[in-house]
Design a protein around this motif. Structure first.
Motif, PDB file in Angstrom:
ATOM      1  N   GLU A  49       0.836  -1.206   0.000  1.00  0.00           N
ATOM      2  CA  GLU A  49       0.000   0.000   0.000  1.00  0.00           C
ATOM      3  C   GLU A  49       0.870   1.255   0.000  1.00  0.00           C
ATOM      4  O   GLU A  49       0.535   2.246  -0.656  1.00  0.00           O
ATOM      5  CB  GLU A  49      -0.946  -0.003   1.197  1.00  0.00           C
ATOM      6  CG  GLU A  49      -2.047  -1.042   1.087  1.00  0.00           C
ATOM      7  CD  GLU A  49      -2.843  -1.218   2.364  1.00  0.00           C
ATOM      8  OE1 GLU A  49      -3.998  -1.655   2.272  1.00  0.00           O
ATOM      9  OE2 GLU A  49      -2.314  -0.943   3.468  1.00  0.00           O
ATOM     10  N   GLN A  50       1.995   1.214   0.722  1.00  0.00           N
ATOM     11  CA  GLN A  50       2.918   2.351   0.706  1.00  0.00           C
ATOM     12  C   GLN A  50       3.471   2.570  -0.694  1.00  0.00           C
ATOM     13  O   GLN A  50       3.558   3.707  -1.173  1.00  0.00           O
ATOM     14  CB  GLN A  50       4.060   2.128   1.696  1.00  0.00           C
ATOM     15  CG  GLN A  50       3.663   2.248   3.142  1.00  0.00           C
ATOM     16  CD  GLN A  50       4.798   1.889   4.088  1.00  0.00           C
ATOM     17  OE1 GLN A  50       5.956   1.839   3.714  1.00  0.00           O
ATOM     18  NE2 GLN A  50       4.459   1.641   5.341  1.00  0.00           N
ATOM     19  N   ALA A  51       3.846   1.472  -1.361  1.00  0.00           N
ATOM     20  CA  ALA A  51       4.369   1.568  -2.725  1.00  0.00           C
ATOM     21  C   ALA A  51       3.305   2.116  -3.671  1.00  0.00           C
ATOM     22  O   ALA A  51       3.588   2.954  -4.538  1.00  0.00           O
ATOM     23  CB  ALA A  51       4.866   0.208  -3.207  1.00  0.00           C
ATOM     24  N   ALA A  53       0.722   4.060  -2.839  1.00  0.00           N
ATOM     25  CA  ALA A  53       0.513   5.475  -2.506  1.00  0.00           C
ATOM     26  C   ALA A  53       1.630   6.334  -3.103  1.00  0.00           C
ATOM     27  O   ALA A  53       1.372   7.413  -3.646  1.00  0.00           O
ATOM     28  CB  ALA A  53       0.443   5.661  -0.995  1.00  0.00           C
ATOM     29  N   GLN A  54       2.869   5.851  -3.029  1.00  0.00           N
ATOM     30  CA  GLN A  54       3.994   6.594  -3.620  1.00  0.00           C
ATOM     31  C   GLN A  54       3.838   6.706  -5.136  1.00  0.00           C
ATOM     32  O   GLN A  54       4.110   7.749  -5.717  1.00  0.00           O
ATOM     33  CB  GLN A  54       5.320   5.930  -3.259  1.00  0.00           C
ATOM     34  CG  GLN A  54       5.690   6.101  -1.798  1.00  0.00           C
ATOM     35  CD  GLN A  54       6.894   5.257  -1.385  1.00  0.00           C
ATOM     36  OE1 GLN A  54       7.432   4.476  -2.161  1.00  0.00           O
ATOM     37  NE2 GLN A  54       7.299   5.412  -0.128  1.00  0.00           N
ATOM     38  N   LEU A  55       3.396   5.618  -5.777  1.00  0.00           N
ATOM     39  CA  LEU A  55       3.178   5.640  -7.220  1.00  0.00           C
ATOM     40  C   LEU A  55       2.131   6.704  -7.576  1.00  0.00           C
ATOM     41  O   LEU A  55       2.331   7.503  -8.497  1.00  0.00           O
ATOM     42  CB  LEU A  55       2.728   4.270  -7.710  1.00  0.00           C
ATOM     43  CG  LEU A  55       2.474   4.129  -9.207  1.00  0.00           C
ATOM     44  CD1 LEU A  55       2.854   2.737  -9.678  1.00  0.00           C
ATOM     45  CD2 LEU A  55       1.051   4.421  -9.567  1.00  0.00           C
ATOM     46  N   ASP A  57       1.250   9.306  -5.785  1.00  0.00           N
ATOM     47  CA  ASP A  57       1.832  10.630  -5.513  1.00  0.00           C
ATOM     48  C   ASP A  57       2.718  11.071  -6.675  1.00  0.00           C
ATOM     49  O   ASP A  57       2.672  12.230  -7.106  1.00  0.00           O
ATOM     50  CB  ASP A  57       2.644  10.616  -4.218  1.00  0.00           C
ATOM     51  CG  ASP A  57       1.776  10.485  -2.968  1.00  0.00           C
ATOM     52  OD1 ASP A  57       0.548  10.721  -3.039  1.00  0.00           O
ATOM     53  OD2 ASP A  57       2.339  10.130  -1.907  1.00  0.00           O
ATOM     54  N   LYS A  58       3.524  10.148  -7.199  1.00  0.00           N
ATOM     55  CA  LYS A  58       4.386  10.461  -8.341  1.00  0.00           C
ATOM     56  C   LYS A  58       3.550  10.809  -9.575  1.00  0.00           C
ATOM     57  O   LYS A  58       3.906  11.702 -10.336  1.00  0.00           O
ATOM     58  CB  LYS A  58       5.316   9.289  -8.662  1.00  0.00           C
ATOM     59  CG  LYS A  58       6.428   9.102  -7.666  1.00  0.00           C
ATOM     60  CD  LYS A  58       7.276   7.888  -8.024  1.00  0.00           C
ATOM     61  CE  LYS A  58       8.337   7.627  -6.981  1.00  0.00           C
ATOM     62  NZ  LYS A  58       9.103   6.407  -7.265  1.00  0.00           N
ATOM     63  N   GLN A  61       2.611  14.283  -9.206  1.00  0.00           N
ATOM     64  CA  GLN A  61       3.818  15.117  -9.311  1.00  0.00           C
ATOM     65  C   GLN A  61       4.245  15.256 -10.777  1.00  0.00           C
ATOM     66  O   GLN A  61       4.509  16.352 -11.254  1.00  0.00           O
ATOM     67  CB  GLN A  61       4.948  14.499  -8.486  1.00  0.00           C
ATOM     68  CG  GLN A  61       6.271  15.204  -8.603  1.00  0.00           C
ATOM     69  CD  GLN A  61       7.394  14.415  -7.933  1.00  0.00           C
ATOM     70  OE1 GLN A  61       7.170  13.500  -7.156  1.00  0.00           O
ATOM     71  NE2 GLN A  61       8.622  14.767  -8.266  1.00  0.00           N
ATOM     72  N   ARG A 112      -7.284   9.579   0.341  1.00  0.00           N
ATOM     73  CA  ARG A 112      -7.068   8.380  -0.497  1.00  0.00           C
ATOM     74  C   ARG A 112      -7.433   7.122   0.286  1.00  0.00           C
ATOM     75  O   ARG A 112      -7.171   7.022   1.484  1.00  0.00           O
ATOM     76  CB  ARG A 112      -5.607   8.311  -0.923  1.00  0.00           C
ATOM     77  CG  ARG A 112      -5.274   7.078  -1.751  1.00  0.00           C
ATOM     78  CD  ARG A 112      -3.802   7.044  -2.148  1.00  0.00           C
ATOM     79  NE  ARG A 112      -3.486   8.093  -3.091  1.00  0.00           N
ATOM     80  CZ  ARG A 112      -2.337   8.786  -3.094  1.00  0.00           C
ATOM     81  NH1 ARG A 112      -1.407   8.526  -2.201  1.00  0.00           N
ATOM     82  NH2 ARG A 112      -2.122   9.725  -3.985  1.00  0.00           N
ATOM     83  N   TRP A 148       4.454  -2.257  -9.140  1.00  0.00           N
ATOM     84  CA  TRP A 148       3.076  -1.786  -9.283  1.00  0.00           C
ATOM     85  C   TRP A 148       2.971  -0.865 -10.489  1.00  0.00           C
ATOM     86  O   TRP A 148       3.806   0.011 -10.679  1.00  0.00           O
ATOM     87  CB  TRP A 148       2.632  -1.033  -8.034  1.00  0.00           C
ATOM     88  CG  TRP A 148       2.424  -1.925  -6.861  1.00  0.00           C
ATOM     89  CD1 TRP A 148       3.274  -2.101  -5.805  1.00  0.00           C
ATOM     90  CD2 TRP A 148       1.310  -2.786  -6.631  1.00  0.00           C
ATOM     91  NE1 TRP A 148       2.755  -3.026  -4.927  1.00  0.00           N
ATOM     92  CE2 TRP A 148       1.537  -3.455  -5.411  1.00  0.00           C
ATOM     93  CE3 TRP A 148       0.141  -3.061  -7.325  1.00  0.00           C
ATOM     94  CZ2 TRP A 148       0.653  -4.375  -4.882  1.00  0.00           C
ATOM     95  CZ3 TRP A 148      -0.751  -3.976  -6.803  1.00  0.00           C
ATOM     96  CH2 TRP A 148      -0.490  -4.628  -5.597  1.00  0.00           C
TER      97      TRP A 148
END
Length: 177
Positions: A49-51, A53-55, A57-58, A61, A112, A148
């Motif tokens: 889930e962290q990965a 969420a980072q995807l 966010d990117k 961005q 999210r 992911w």
């Protein structure tokens, strides 16, 4: 008379003691409820889930800076983007053709939710855009070979219920494309 004063003092003392206990119990109960609510509000994300969420966010961005190479690298080659217009259901080739000439778009995360089922994560997020205000992004991420990627992304504008009839009437009356 001395007996009455003594009884009044005892009654007053018992009343004060009871009130103090009640206030302490209420404070303890309130603190426990606040901690329980805080635990519910702060969900600990798994590594996947962290990965994810980072995807995501990117994704926001890279779209803000129109860094299209990095943006489209987040999608599967067979990915689908569904835009806000009914005609916008694009594969990656079509979506790149639409996106690359632009200067990008900005969506800031408001909220999210992620739900994982094995190597699939479903997500929905509320976003705030300077151009459009609140929008909703929903989609599916698939993990392949440990990475992911976005399989489908759908951007929509949530319509407040109080405006739904007015907006849907306008949509029905809009020229067909």
């Amino acid at each position: 008379m001395p007996t009455v004063r003594s009884t009044n003092r005892r009654a007053l003392s018992i009343t004060w003691f009871s009130a103090t206990l009640f206030v302490i119990a209420a404070l303890i109960f309130s603190a426990q409820n606040a901690k329980a609510s805080e635990k519910q509000a702060i969900k600990v994300l798994t590594v996947d889930e962290q990965a994810a969420a980072q995807l995501l966010d990117k994704l926001n961005q890279y779209s803000s800076s129109a860094d299209w190479d990095k943006y489209f690298a987040l999608y599967r080659q067979d990915g689908i983007f569904i835009g806000t217009d009914a005609s916008e259901r694009w594969g990656m080739v079509e979506f790149e053709g639409y996106s690359r000439p632009t200067k990008g778009w900005r969506y800031d995360l408001v909220e999210r939710h992620l739900i994982q089922h094995d190597n699939i994560i479903l997500f929905d997020e509320l976003l705030n855009s300077p151009a459009y205000g609140i929008s909703r992004g929903t989609g599916t991420l698939i993990k392949t070979d440990g990475v992911w990627k976005i399989a489908q992304y759908h951007l929509s504008f949530p319509i407040p219920n109080a405006l739904a009839k007015q907006i849907t009437t306008e949509i029905k009356n809009a020229p067909k494309q």
